[in-house]
Design an enzyme around this catalytic site. Structure first.
Site: not given
Ligand code: NAD
Ligand code: UDP
Length: 313
Positions: A145, A147, A188, A211
């Protein structure tokens, strides 16, 4: 304007569609449903300004009409999703980006690439400004994801510099709200699903990793403002309200007082960023954008939605 959105049946793509239709534009949505959901676009069926094409953007798209804007939102986005679909993730963020940049060139349309805070990897700098180049493991469990998104950014800049395509890049930080896939494993939505079902809230590690959560309507407003700005280099979009994962789990439990759930701790996945917080100075200065929905309010809206929609699987 006539606007094409890839990933239009996904979480963010469907909200972006709603915003653009409300502004009076025509929208062509494209999706192959690899992680998307037909429910997210069911309300658009009767809308004469909306057209949907079920297609994989890894293959070139045949669009007869003119296009003014292309938003490239297609990609698995959750750690579970992109590990399950590793090659597809790399392809949509390489060949898919390439195809849509070619389409933008042919149609003389403006192109926006939905990149990610994952470009910063496990950051050595907090908060992350756009000129921080990141700390990414090129072969790790997030590399398919991270890269690929970094390649997409490079590809977008190459088309801008050499082929004169009018481009924009956004780096999206953790965004939440209704229409997230309840089983895609993101923190979440997982905690809300678990709390509503009286299951344990699965906090990975000690939960001290941070986060910064942005509510979806704030985010799509920022995406649209970026597209309509004149700024070429990446712009961070996210809410700088940094919070620990453990605190998010506690907040969600407090907002669902009837829940019998407890918090349990599980092994930390590899390469999981310890901190993440956007520096949004650029978005404020260039776009006049900053998020407005406080975390407690956004979480309440999301809990209400899933209270009505969630069917225990
Ligand atoms: P999502 O999985 O809900 O939506 C992505 C959509 O893209 C899905 O509907 C999926 O079916 C579609 N798709 C994937 N590959 C495709 C292909 N080859 N052809 C056609 N459609 C394809 O995820 P989301 O959260 O809405 O994320 C949207 C975009 O924003 C992604 O590019 C993601 O990387 C980026 N992003 C999201 C977040 C976030 O917090 N939600 C954070 C950073 C970046
Ligand atoms: N996380 C967690 N429990 C879960 C899912 C995620 O503790 O059930 C943690 C995860 O390890 C990460 C953070 O929550 O540190 C955010 O994870 P998410 O998958 O939402 O997004 P990421 O920012 O890692 O892409």
């Amino acid at each position: 304007m006539r606007i094409l959105i890839s990933g239009a049946a996904g979480f963010l793509g469907s909200y972006l569609t709603d915003l653009l239709l409300a502004q009076g534009h025509e929208v062509i949505g494209v999706d192959n449903f690899i992680t998307g959901n037909r429910e997210n676009i069911a309300h658009l069926r009767a809308n004469a300004s909306y057209k949907f094409i079920e297609a994989d953007v890894i293959e070139p798209l045949k669009i007869e009409s003119g296009l003014d804007r292309i938003y490239h939102m297609a990609s698995p986005a959750s750690p579970i999703g992109y590990v399950k679909h590793q090659v597809a993730t790399m392809k949509v963020n390489s060949q898919g980006t390439w195809n849509l940049l070619e389409l933008a060139k042919t149609k003389n349309a403006r192109f926006l690439m939905a990149s990610t805070s994952e470009c910063y990897g496990d950051p050595a700098v907090n908060p992350q400004p756009e000129n921080y180049w990141g700390n990414v493991n090129p072969i790790g469990m997030r590399s398919m994801y991270d890269e690929a998104k970094r390649f997409s950014e490079a590809c977008t800049m190459a088309y801008h510099r050499e082929r004169k395509v009018d481009t924009r890049i956004i780096r999206i930080f953790n965004t939440y709200g209704p229409r997230m896939d309840p089983y895609d494993g993101r923190a979440v939505i997982s905690f809300i699903r678990q709390a509503l079902n009286n299951e344990s809230l699965t906090v990975f590690g000690d939960g001290k990793q941070t986060r910064s959560l942005c509510y979806v309507t704030d985010l799509v407003r920022g995406i649209n403002l970026t597209m309509e700005s004149n700024f070429i280099e990446p712009i961070n979009l996210g809410n700088p309200d940094e919070v620990s994962i453990l605190q998010i789990a506690k907040d969600i439990l407090a907002l669902i007082p009837q829940s019998k759930s407890k918090i349990t701790h599980h092994p930390m996945p590899p390469d999981d960023p310890r901190v993440r917080k956007p520096d949004i100075t650029r978005a404020k200065e260039i776009l006049g954008w900053s998020p407005t929905v406080p975390r407690a309010e956004g979480l309440k809206k999301m809990i209400e939605f899933y209270h009505d929609h969630l069917v225990k699987k």
